[in-house]
Write a protein that holds these residues in place. Structure first.
Motif, PDB file in Angstrom:
ATOM      1  N   GLU A 247      54.969  29.033  19.992  1.00  0.00           N
ATOM      2  CA  GLU A 247      55.318  27.608  19.997  1.00  0.00           C
ATOM      3  C   GLU A 247      56.265  27.357  21.152  1.00  0.00           C
ATOM      4  N   LEU A 248      55.837  26.507  22.070  1.00  0.00           N
ATOM      5  CA  LEU A 248      56.631  26.197  23.255  1.00  0.00           C
ATOM      6  C   LEU A 248      56.900  24.698  23.296  1.00  0.00           C
ATOM      7  N   LEU A 249      58.178  24.331  23.189  1.00  0.00           N
ATOM      8  CA  LEU A 249      58.576  22.919  23.130  1.00  0.00           C
ATOM      9  C   LEU A 249      57.833  22.176  22.024  1.00  0.00           C
ATOM     10  N   GLY A 250      57.645  22.871  20.892  1.00  0.00           N
ATOM     11  CA  GLY A 250      56.991  22.265  19.741  1.00  0.00           C
ATOM     12  C   GLY A 250      55.490  22.368  19.760  1.00  0.00           C
ATOM     13  N   CYS A 251      54.910  22.849  20.835  1.00  0.00           N
ATOM     14  CA  CYS A 251      53.452  22.879  20.994  1.00  0.00           C
ATOM     15  C   CYS A 251      52.915  24.263  20.653  1.00  0.00           C
ATOM     16  N   ALA A 252      51.864  24.318  19.827  1.00  0.00           N
ATOM     17  CA  ALA A 252      51.277  25.592  19.422  1.00  0.00           C
ATOM     18  C   ALA A 252      50.341  26.104  20.512  1.00  0.00           C
ATOM     19  N   ILE A 253      50.496  27.387  20.882  1.00  0.00           N
ATOM     20  CA  ILE A 253      49.657  27.980  21.915  1.00  0.00           C
ATOM     21  C   ILE A 253      48.979  29.232  21.378  1.00  0.00           C
ATOM     22  N   SER A 254      47.804  29.527  21.935  1.00  0.00           N
ATOM     23  CA  SER A 254      47.018  30.685  21.511  1.00  0.00           C
ATOM     24  C   SER A 254      47.476  31.939  22.248  1.00  0.00           C
ATOM     25  N   ALA A 255      46.870  33.076  21.905  1.00  0.00           N
ATOM     26  CA  ALA A 255      47.208  34.345  22.547  1.00  0.00           C
ATOM     27  C   ALA A 255      46.911  34.321  24.043  1.00  0.00           C
ATOM     28  N   ASP A 256      45.985  33.462  24.461  1.00  0.00           N
ATOM     29  CA  ASP A 256      45.641  33.335  25.880  1.00  0.00           C
ATOM     30  C   ASP A 256      46.465  32.270  26.592  1.00  0.00           C
ATOM     31  N   GLY A 257      47.402  31.682  25.866  1.00  0.00           N
ATOM     32  CA  GLY A 257      48.262  30.680  26.478  1.00  0.00           C
ATOM     33  C   GLY A 257      47.652  29.300  26.548  1.00  0.00           C
ATOM     34  N   GLU A 258      46.593  29.077  25.785  1.00  0.00           N
ATOM     35  CA  GLU A 258      45.984  27.750  25.738  1.00  0.00           C
ATOM     36  C   GLU A 258      46.581  26.935  24.589  1.00  0.00           C
ATOM     37  N   ILE A 259      46.686  25.627  24.781  1.00  0.00           N
ATOM     38  CA  ILE A 259      47.186  24.752  23.722  1.00  0.00           C
ATOM     39  C   ILE A 259      46.101  24.606  22.661  1.00  0.00           C
ATOM     40  N   VAL A 260      46.420  24.965  21.425  1.00  0.00           N
ATOM     41  CA  VAL A 260      45.417  24.966  20.359  1.00  0.00           C
ATOM     42  C   VAL A 260      45.271  23.559  19.766  1.00  0.00           C
ATOM     43  N   ASP A 261      44.264  23.393  18.944  1.00  0.00           N
ATOM     44  CA  ASP A 261      43.977  22.092  18.329  1.00  0.00           C
ATOM     45  C   ASP A 261      44.764  21.961  17.025  1.00  0.00           C
ATOM     46  N   ALA A 262      46.087  21.826  17.169  1.00  0.00           N
ATOM     47  CA  ALA A 262      46.945  21.665  15.994  1.00  0.00           C
ATOM     48  C   ALA A 262      46.986  20.197  15.582  1.00  0.00           C
ATOM     49  N   ALA A 263      46.925  19.949  14.293  1.00  0.00           N
ATOM     50  CA  ALA A 263      46.810  18.579  13.780  1.00  0.00           C
ATOM     51  C   ALA A 263      48.012  17.705  14.133  1.00  0.00           C
ATOM     52  N   TYR A 264      49.189  18.291  14.271  1.00  0.00           N
ATOM     53  CA  TYR A 264      50.397  17.495  14.507  1.00  0.00           C
ATOM     54  C   TYR A 264      50.617  17.172  15.984  1.00  0.00           C
ATOM     55  N   HIS A 265      49.837  17.750  16.868  1.00  0.00           N
ATOM     56  CA  HIS A 265      50.072  17.590  18.298  1.00  0.00           C
ATOM     57  C   HIS A 265      50.038  16.132  18.759  1.00  0.00           C
ATOM     58  N   ASP A 266      49.176  15.320  18.166  1.00  0.00           N
ATOM     59  CA  ASP A 266      49.104  13.930  18.609  1.00  0.00           C
ATOM     60  C   ASP A 266      50.287  13.102  18.111  1.00  0.00           C
ATOM     61  N   ARG A 267      51.193  13.743  17.347  1.00  0.00           N
ATOM     62  CA  ARG A 267      52.417  13.072  16.893  1.00  0.00           C
ATOM     63  C   ARG A 267      53.666  13.754  17.444  1.00  0.00           C
ATOM     64  N   LEU A 268      53.472  14.663  18.386  1.00  0.00           N
ATOM     65  CA  LEU A 268      54.568  15.427  18.989  1.00  0.00           C
ATOM     66  C   LEU A 268      55.206  14.600  20.111  1.00  0.00           C
ATOM     67  N   THR A 269      56.533  14.509  20.117  1.00  0.00           N
ATOM     68  CA  THR A 269      57.225  13.648  21.083  1.00  0.00           C
ATOM     69  C   THR A 269      57.788  14.385  22.294  1.00  0.00           C
ATOM     70  N   SER A 270      57.686  15.708  22.329  1.00  0.00           N
ATOM     71  CA  SER A 270      58.242  16.450  23.458  1.00  0.00           C
ATOM     72  C   SER A 270      57.448  16.144  24.725  1.00  0.00           C
ATOM     73  N   PHE A 271      58.044  16.435  25.863  1.00  0.00           N
ATOM     74  CA  PHE A 271      57.416  16.085  27.126  1.00  0.00           C
ATOM     75  C   PHE A 271      56.261  17.029  27.444  1.00  0.00           C
ATOM     76  N   VAL A 272      55.270  16.506  28.131  1.00  0.00           N
ATOM     77  CA  VAL A 272      54.026  17.240  28.405  1.00  0.00           C
ATOM     78  C   VAL A 272      54.309  18.504  29.204  1.00  0.00           C
ATOM     79  N   ARG A 273      53.687  19.594  28.799  1.00  0.00           N
ATOM     80  CA  ARG A 273      53.807  20.861  29.498  1.00  0.00           C
ATOM     81  C   ARG A 273      52.770  20.915  30.621  1.00  0.00           C
ATOM     82  N   THR A 274      53.218  21.323  31.817  1.00  0.00           N
ATOM     83  CA  THR A 274      52.319  21.444  32.956  1.00  0.00           C
ATOM     84  C   THR A 274      51.739  22.856  32.977  1.00  0.00           C
ATOM     85  N   GLN A 275      50.436  22.953  33.148  1.00  0.00           N
ATOM     86  CA  GLN A 275      49.775  24.255  33.150  1.00  0.00           C
ATOM     87  C   GLN A 275      48.827  24.332  34.352  1.00  0.00           C
TER      88      GLN A 275
END
Length: 320
Positions: A247-275
């Motif tokens: 979990e990076l800045l509230g965002c769930a990431i997979s073992a490959d470092g990809e942002i996963v399809d977590a249900a709460y992500h569309d309600r997350l207020t942290s700033f967008v992570r650049t990849q």
């Protein structure tokens, strides 16, 4: 390369070994070696060069930090990092946040010394809180400290990881916290909050920040987001089922470092992570449970700098 079956070549290697021994281990000058071996100084130079080219010399750093330096170098090469620092850790300890926080304090202190205005984006977590506690008082009113994520639960309770305020106090710097829930109840609520002028100011500061520095979380019953009441048990389970290991800045990431399809992500207020990360983006973390998350973030290039301890560094490297 000299063939070992060549008698003349063998004798020359023997002489090169003697010259190298006197030069590197006995600290003799080339003039002294020439006198001792009854040869010219020019031949001594060629023999020492031969000893190096034939790999007769092996250097060993005799210092408590030798292994830490090697681990940092391996991590830097493996993940193409722009900065990596590995500190000593207690033998057998599963987590050493105090040591890592102290090392991160030195790193941050060197950056903050500059007098030109500086904007630092700060994440939260136990390691970052310890960094803010250890930083010596400085007078840097020209600097900006801006939070990268909210600090409230949905019912209005504040987190005890108030990193950006602590840091700004230590520096006498300008402070920009993000006083909103980490995760809102609805998408509409998030949109309303992010439409406020204050949120826009913080977004602009984050975009201009020259350094982003943060901790990293893991998933499970002790996950910080769940334990501190930012997300529910059901949301935690769903994020894990979707493949979340970190979990990076509230965002769930997979073992490959990809942002996963977590249900709460569309309600997350942290700033967008650049990849991939487009500026110095540093993770400060330690521990057995965080090692998979650290590896994921580095592999996915969500971060390009790391400060950790030896035990954690070995775990991260062993996962490959």
């Amino acid at each position: 390369m000299i063939e070992r079956s060549d008698p003349a070549g063998e004798r020359r290697l023997d002489l090169a070994a003697r010259a190298a021994w006197l030069y590197y281990f006995k600290s003799r000058t080339q003039e002294q070696i020439a006198t001792e071996l009854n040869i010219s100084r020019q031949i001594v130079q060629r023999l020492i060069a031969l000893a190096n080219s034939e790999r007769l010399i092996r250097f060993q750093l005799i210092h408590p930090l030798a292994e830490s330096i090697e681990l940092a170098d391996r991590l830097r090469d493996r993940f193409e990092l722009i900065y990596c620092d590995v500190c000593l850790s207690e033998s057998g300890s599963s987590e050493d946040i105090p040591s890592v926080a102290t090392q991160a304090t030195f790193y941050l202190e060197n950056i903050i010394q500059q007098k030109a205005p500086l904007t630092i984006g700060m994440g939260s977590g136990g390691a970052m809180r310890e960094v803010s506690r250890r930083l010596p008082p400085m007078d840097r009113p020209q600097h900006h400290c801006v939070s990268l994520m909210g600090n409230l639960t949905r019912d209005g309770r504040a987190t005890h990881y108030d990193v950006v305020t602590r840091l700004a106090e230590r520096l006498n710097a300008q402070c920009y916290p993000l006083p909103v829930p980490v995760v809102t109840n609805t998408i509409e609520e998030r949109e309303v909050l992010q439409a406020q002028p204050g949120y826009g100011v913080l977004r602009s500061l984050v975009e201009e920040a020259t350094l982003l520095i943060m901790g990293i979380g893991f998933w499970g019953p002790q996950a910080t987001l769940y334990r501190d009441g930012f997300i529910t048990a059901a949301e935690t389970a769903q994020a894990m089922d979707a493949g979340g290991v970190g979990e990076l800045l509230g965002c769930a990431i997979s073992a490959d470092g990809e942002i996963v399809d977590a249900a709460y992500h569309d309600r997350l207020t942290s700033f967008v992570r650049t990849q991939p990360a487009d500026r110095p983006t540093t993770i400060v973390a330690s521990g057995v449970y965080r090692a998979p998350a650290i590896r994921a973030a580095l592999k996915g290039r969500l971060a390009n700098s790391l400060i950790t301890d030896e035990n954690t560094a070995r775990l991260v490297l062993s996962m490959d």
